[in-house]
Design an enzyme around this catalytic site. Structure first.
Site, PDB file in Angstrom:
ATOM      1  N   LYS A 103      -8.481 -21.058  -6.029  1.00  0.00           N
ATOM      2  CA  LYS A 103      -9.455 -20.022  -5.612  1.00  0.00           C
ATOM      3  C   LYS A 103      -8.746 -18.729  -5.220  1.00  0.00           C
ATOM      4  O   LYS A 103      -9.193 -17.644  -5.575  1.00  0.00           O
ATOM      5  CB  LYS A 103     -10.277 -20.498  -4.403  1.00  0.00           C
ATOM      6  CG  LYS A 103     -11.408 -21.426  -4.744  1.00  0.00           C
ATOM      7  CD  LYS A 103     -12.261 -21.670  -3.517  1.00  0.00           C
ATOM      8  CE  LYS A 103     -11.474 -22.080  -2.376  1.00  0.00           C
ATOM      9  NZ  LYS A 103     -11.552 -23.063  -1.512  1.00  0.00           N
ATOM     10  N   ARG A 134       1.205 -24.265   5.538  1.00  0.00           N
ATOM     11  CA  ARG A 134      -0.013 -24.062   6.322  1.00  0.00           C
ATOM     12  C   ARG A 134      -0.258 -25.308   7.171  1.00  0.00           C
ATOM     13  O   ARG A 134      -0.087 -26.423   6.694  1.00  0.00           O
ATOM     14  CB  ARG A 134      -1.195 -23.851   5.376  1.00  0.00           C
ATOM     15  CG  ARG A 134      -1.869 -22.528   5.557  1.00  0.00           C
ATOM     16  CD  ARG A 134      -2.865 -22.283   4.484  1.00  0.00           C
ATOM     17  NE  ARG A 134      -4.022 -23.157   4.597  1.00  0.00           N
ATOM     18  CZ  ARG A 134      -5.100 -23.030   3.836  1.00  0.00           C
ATOM     19  NH1 ARG A 134      -5.166 -22.088   2.939  1.00  0.00           N
ATOM     20  NH2 ARG A 134      -6.120 -23.854   3.980  1.00  0.00           N
TER      21      ARG A 134
HETATM   22  P1  AMP Z   1      -9.914 -22.490   3.651  1.00  0.00           P
HETATM   23  O1  AMP Z   1      -8.770 -21.544   3.785  1.00  0.00           O
HETATM   24  O2  AMP Z   1     -11.087 -21.893   2.941  1.00  0.00           O
HETATM   25  O3  AMP Z   1      -9.499 -23.816   3.064  1.00  0.00           O
HETATM   26  O4  AMP Z   1     -10.441 -22.800   5.143  1.00  0.00           O
HETATM   27  C1  AMP Z   1      -9.579 -23.366   6.112  1.00  0.00           C
HETATM   28  C2  AMP Z   1     -10.406 -23.994   7.228  1.00  0.00           C
HETATM   29  O5  AMP Z   1     -11.252 -22.974   7.823  1.00  0.00           O
HETATM   30  C3  AMP Z   1     -11.378 -25.089   6.779  1.00  0.00           C
HETATM   31  O6  AMP Z   1     -10.759 -26.355   6.691  1.00  0.00           O
HETATM   32  C4  AMP Z   1     -12.414 -25.020   7.909  1.00  0.00           C
HETATM   33  O7  AMP Z   1     -11.929 -25.645   9.093  1.00  0.00           O
HETATM   34  C5  AMP Z   1     -12.518 -23.525   8.174  1.00  0.00           C
HETATM   35  N1  AMP Z   1     -13.544 -22.867   7.325  1.00  0.00           N
HETATM   36  C6  AMP Z   1     -13.348 -21.926   6.361  1.00  0.00           C
HETATM   37  N2  AMP Z   1     -14.524 -21.547   5.799  1.00  0.00           N
HETATM   38  C7  AMP Z   1     -15.482 -22.280   6.425  1.00  0.00           C
HETATM   39  C8  AMP Z   1     -16.899 -22.373   6.279  1.00  0.00           C
HETATM   40  N3  AMP Z   1     -17.576 -21.629   5.384  1.00  0.00           N
HETATM   41  N4  AMP Z   1     -17.560 -23.244   7.088  1.00  0.00           N
HETATM   42  C9  AMP Z   1     -16.906 -23.988   8.004  1.00  0.00           C
HETATM   43  N5  AMP Z   1     -15.571 -23.975   8.178  1.00  0.00           N
HETATM   44  C10 AMP Z   1     -14.853 -23.122   7.405  1.00  0.00           C
END
Ligand code: AMP
Length: 216
Positions: free
Chosen positions: A13, A160
């Site tokens: 992504k 990360r």
């Molecule tokens: P990502 O970088 O998109 O994988 O997001 C990392 C973490 O941020 C996820 O594992 C969630 O804990 C939180 N997070 C990001 N976007 C959302 C969302 N739309 N709803 C809930 N938690 C989110």
């Protein structure tokens, strides 16, 4: 043009988003990045979100819907957006529609990156980033020249916090549980563009561009 990009963690992504925002001159809105910034600057919201993020589970809908609503209300809506990592649940998708309606906005396409779990797991667990200049590496697919050192600035690379095996498995399970109803929700409006994410970056991006032809 307002786009959503949906895909398992590690599906590419971030890479596809970087190409899309440059090409289409749209703003990247990533709830993951926004939340990580909030955690790093220890804002009240960041402190609330930190525990869930470290465990790989979703932050509450209230927090993320609030962040998105506030961000969109305060920015230039004429430019167009790419939403990455939001909405993550059906209830977020429903709330998002209301937020957009209120602001006179709509989604034009939903890019759905499809890829097998084994591949994303290897990709995510191999991910390393330079904390200084932001250059991304992967110890399996794109290793740095010197082990764990940034090619650009020589800094020590970091992993990360939520890219460990246990937390990644939780994130992947959460993703599968939530994504199906979201895709079905947007399919009703004919917005979903299914893209094979297990191919070269160039081929994957070419497929995305083709799927967006004709959308203003
Ligand atoms: P990502 O970088 O998109 O994988 O997001 C990392 C973490 O941020 C996820 O594992 C969630 O804990 C939180 N997070 C990001 N976007 C959302 C969302 N739309 N709803 C809930 N938690 C989110």
């Amino acid at each position: 043009m307002n786009l959503l990009i949906i895909g398992a963690p590690g599906s590419g992504k971030g890479t596809m988003s970087d190409l899309l925002i440059k090409d289409y001159d749209i703003d990247h809105i990533s709830t993951g990045d926004m939340l990580r910034n909030a955690v790093a600057s220890k804002t009240p919201l960041g402190l609330q979100a930190k525990e869930s993020m470290d465990a790989g589970i979703l932050v509450s809908d209230e927090i993320v819907n609030g962040i998105i609503s506030e961000h969109l209300s305060n920015c230039d809506k004429s430019k167009g957006f790419l939403f990455d990592g939001y909405p993550r649940t059906l209830s977020q998708a429903e709330a998002f529609k209301e937020i957009l309606n209120k602001l006179g906005m709509k989604i034009d396409a939903v890019i759905n990156l499809e890829i097998a779990d084994e591949i994303v797991t290897k990709r995510a667990l191999g991910r390393r980033t330079c904390p200084k200049c932001g250059t991304a590496y992967n110890i399996y697919f794109l290793p740095p020249k010197v082990e764990n050192k940034c090619d650009v600035c020589g800094n020590e690379l970091v992993t990360r916090k939520d890219d460990n095996a246990e937390s990644f498995k939780v994130r992947l399970t959460e993703f599968h549980k939530n994504v199906k109803p979201i895709i079905e929700y947007y399919e009703k409006d004919g917005l979903v563009k299914n893209i094979n994410a297990d191919q070269t970056i160039e081929k994957q991006y070419a497929d995305i561009k083709k799927s967006l032809e004709g959308i203003q």
